[in-house]
Write a protein that holds these residues in place. Structure first.
Motif, short mmCIF file in Angstrom:
data_model
loop_
_atom_site.label_atom_id
_atom_site.label_comp_id
_atom_site.label_asym_id
_atom_site.label_seq_id
_atom_site.Cartn_x
_atom_site.Cartn_y
_atom_site.Cartn_z
N THR A 6 0.85 -1.19 0.00
CA THR A 6 0.00 0.00 0.00
C THR A 6 0.89 1.25 0.00
N GLU A 7 0.30 2.38 -0.34
CA GLU A 7 1.07 3.64 -0.31
C GLU A 7 1.62 3.88 1.09
N GLU A 8 0.82 3.54 2.10
CA GLU A 8 1.26 3.75 3.48
C GLU A 8 2.47 2.86 3.79
N GLU A 10 4.64 1.73 1.70
CA GLU A 10 5.79 2.28 0.96
C GLU A 10 6.35 3.52 1.69
N GLN B 69 0.18 9.52 -5.77
CA GLN B 69 0.91 8.93 -4.65
C GLN B 69 1.63 9.98 -3.80
N LYS B 72 -0.22 11.56 -0.13
CA LYS B 72 -0.09 11.02 1.22
C LYS B 72 1.29 11.34 1.79
N ASP B 73 2.28 11.28 0.91
CA ASP B 73 3.64 11.60 1.36
C ASP B 73 3.67 13.04 1.90
#
Lengths: 379, 257
Positions: A6-8, A10, B69, B72-73
């Motif tokens: 998941t993005e989290e 990563e 993407q 969230k970062d």
């Protein structure tokens, strides 16, 4: 089938890598050379909220999945196996049994401070005469009024010199063998509980490991974890989850061996060209990378099973068996690629080689892993 | 109370770029992406000022729709919400285009006291977007900032600029824009709860359609090749006579004139 994190997950991985570059790698050599326990790093792990990753927020955890926790252990171990293992022991061995078997009161009193990183936890099963044969434990717990009185000694207990709380497995009814074992919550500093000298180990040298001796160590009756006679089950379930953590530690070590080997083989020139241009080295690198990737898939799959609520005992054993043997084999290979320099103290691959060995032993030896796997298959 | 916009760019992680030794082509098949290095300082500085003085931080970026993407970062680093100004065509934008797009979006929907950008991006390092954005918004701009303080009046920002020949301290009335250097702070590593909480923060999705205009490039990139370092493999002695030979070689190579 989805192989994407998941993005989290990563983002957490990227965060741990940055953390390691800043705080873990620079200390790793000192941790090994001086058998130095990196308490300052543990404090920083707490600030990052990595001390209770897979446990719910109501118990002070982060409420993330087990795979996220596994990624953190992998990345920490890639930089310093001591640091990765310290977190693994705390999270998988001390916090898990409290989370799974603790009463609400026990969770509030002990699991919350563990998850918040206000103290470290330790788990004591092994004894001088009872390693793999846990049923041979001679530590006893006898109910005396409102208290249990513990007597005996536990060996090779990780985190014990720095632990605020111990989960201790002791015999309450010798006649019942493993079914006579029970688990107890023993706060650090309880009178009668003594932690011995930090043992001088071959690898993960900064991880503090010692003998724990109990002499008329009295704890309140309510510190029994689960029921009397459940100790063996609690220990085995705890170790099942822990094995995914050790697989992650081994994976991190093996990945580091691969990273070092790729870098070195591209820099080292012999016969006028980098050694990476020789097929002998290319094949070693190819074999290492393939093993590391296979270890990663087994480890992540075991964590995924845990997260899905599926049985994971066999998967955890397979992951631990393969990842730990990969770490041992590939750190050996990494030294071979490095040649003489890899044999010299202070070089990372020399440390990795020594750090890898323990992953084949603790939380169940490779032989026990094969027993668990075959036991699952041949029922 | 300060309303701050921190601008950031989602760039290729240069550590992942491989080079084809023969053609010198950049191999980008397996590259990862990241928030441009100095933009992390920009976000950190915005969050730091907000923690000190209260207010809001919005993280704003321009990029292709696939760059989702990055949100969230960025949001895990502290901003309350993000402006995601995106279109499939927003790939390899020139700095002037990025500035123009940001200016249109900011004028249309944001109230702000301060805009913080990184001094330059990790990929192009053109150092253009910040000053060009300030120009389009008609606000003062200070570049090369390595210290930022809000004046007591709360109506001015004091910026310390690190220049080649010394330091310069400037004061600008708000609203203003600054571009920051990495020395200004050390970006925090997001905590686990910040990472997990990022998905819950609001994102304004702003499309090319919403902007109501087009942005044409002025430049055409004809090719990109990896830089090479060729060694001459010249050997010199260490005596007095050889110094002249060394100087002669350096002159010949154009290293000195």
């Amino acid at each position: 089938m989805n192989f994407n994190l998941t993005e989290e997950q990563e983002l957490v991985r990227a965060g741990v890598r940055e953390f390691c570059q800043k705080y873990v790698e620079p200390l790793a050599e000192k941790v090994d050379e001086e058998a130095y326990f990196p308490m300052e790093t543990v404090k920083k792990l707490t600030e990052q909220e990595w001390t209770g990753i897979p446990y719910p927020a109501e118990y002070g955890g982060a409420g993330a999945d087990y795979l996220t926790y596994i990624i953190v252990v992998e990345e920490l171990s890639r930089a310093c196996a001591t640091t990765g293992f310290t977190l693994e022991c705390h999270t998988s061995l001390a916090s898990y049994p409290l989370y799974k078997f603790g009463t609400e009161e026990q969770k509030q009193k002990y699991l919350v401070p563990l998850c918040k990183g206000e103290m470290l936890g330790s788990f004591a099963l092994t004894e001088p005469g009872a390693g793999t044969d846990a049923g041979a434990a001679s530590t006893t717990a006898v109910l005396d009024g409102d208290e249990y009185v513990l007597n005996g000694s536990k060996m090779f207990i990780s985190n014990s010199p720095v632990a605020g709380v111990f989960i201790i497995i002791a015999m309450t009814d010798k006649s019942k063998g493993t079914k006579g074992l029970s688990a107890f919550i023993v706060p650090g500093g309880t009178p009668g509980l003594k932690v011995g000298e930090h043992l001088n180990k071959m690898g993960i040298r900064g991880s503090v490991t010692a003998e724990v001796v109990m002499k008329d160590c009295r704890i309140p009756k309510e510190n029994l974890l689960g029921n009397e006679g459940q100790g063996f089950k609690i220990a085995m379930m705890t170790l099942d989850g822990g094995r995914i953590g050790i697989a992650a530690q081994a994976l991190g070590i093996a990945q580091a061996a691969l990273d070092e080997s790729i870098q070195y083989s591209k820099e080292r020139v012999q016969f006028g060209k980098p050694i990476s241009s020789f097929q002998a080295i290319q094949w070693m690198i190819a074999n290492m990378a393939t093993d590391v990737q296979a270890a990663r898939f087994l480890t992540y799959h075991a964590a995924w099973c845990y997260d899905q609520g599926l049985p994971y005992s066999k998967e955890a054993a397979m992951a631990k068996l393969f990842a730990s043997e990969t770490a041992a084999r590939q750190t050996n290979r990494a030294i071979q690629i490095h040649g003489g320099i890899g044999f010299i103290k202070g070089h990372k691959v020399e440390r990795l080689y020594r750090d890898a060995k323990i992953t084949e032993i603790y939380e169940g030896t490779s032989e026990v892993m094969r027993m668990v796997i075959s036991g699952n298959l041949l029922r | 109370m300060l309303n701050i916009i921190a601008c950031f760019k989602w760039v290729v992680d240069e550590a992942d770029v491989k080079i084809d030794a023969k053609s010198r082509a950049l191999l980008m098949e397996r590259v990862g992406y990241k928030i441009s290095d100095y933009d992390r300082n920009a976000i950190e500085e915005a969050v730091r000022l907000q923690e000190q003085h209260g207010g809001n931080v919005v993280a704003a970026t321009v990029g292709p729709s696939t760059a989702k993407q990055c949100l969230k970062d960025a949001l895990s680093r502290g901003p309350e919400r993000a402006d995601f100004i995106n279109d499939p065509s927003f790939v390899d934008l020139e700095p002037e285009q990025t500035a123009a797009i940001l200016a249109t979006a900011i004028k249309a929907k944001e109230e702000y006291d301060l805009i913080i950008c990184g001094e330059g991006s990790s990929d192009l390092y053109a150092q253009q977007v910040g000053p060009a954005l300030a120009e389009r918004l008609g606000i003062p701009c200070a570049t090369c900032v390595n210290k930022l303080t809000l004046a007591e009046s709360k109506k001015e920002i004091i910026a310390e600029r690190k220049l080649d020949d010394g330091m310069e301290v400037v004061s600008m009335p708000l609203p203003a824009l600054v571009t920051v250097l990495p020395d200004i702070n050390t970006p925090r590593i997001p905590t686990l709860k910040q990472v997990l909480g990022a998905a819950k923060k609001p994102v304004d999705n702003i499309t090319l359609n919403d902007l109501g205009q087009t942005y044409k490039p002025c430049l055409q990139t004809t090719g990109i090749l990896a830089a090479t370092m060729e060694r001459r493999r010249l050997k010199f002695g260490a005596d007095e006579k050889n110094i002249l030979v060394i100087i002669g070689a350096l002159l010949k190579e154009g290293v000195i004139a």
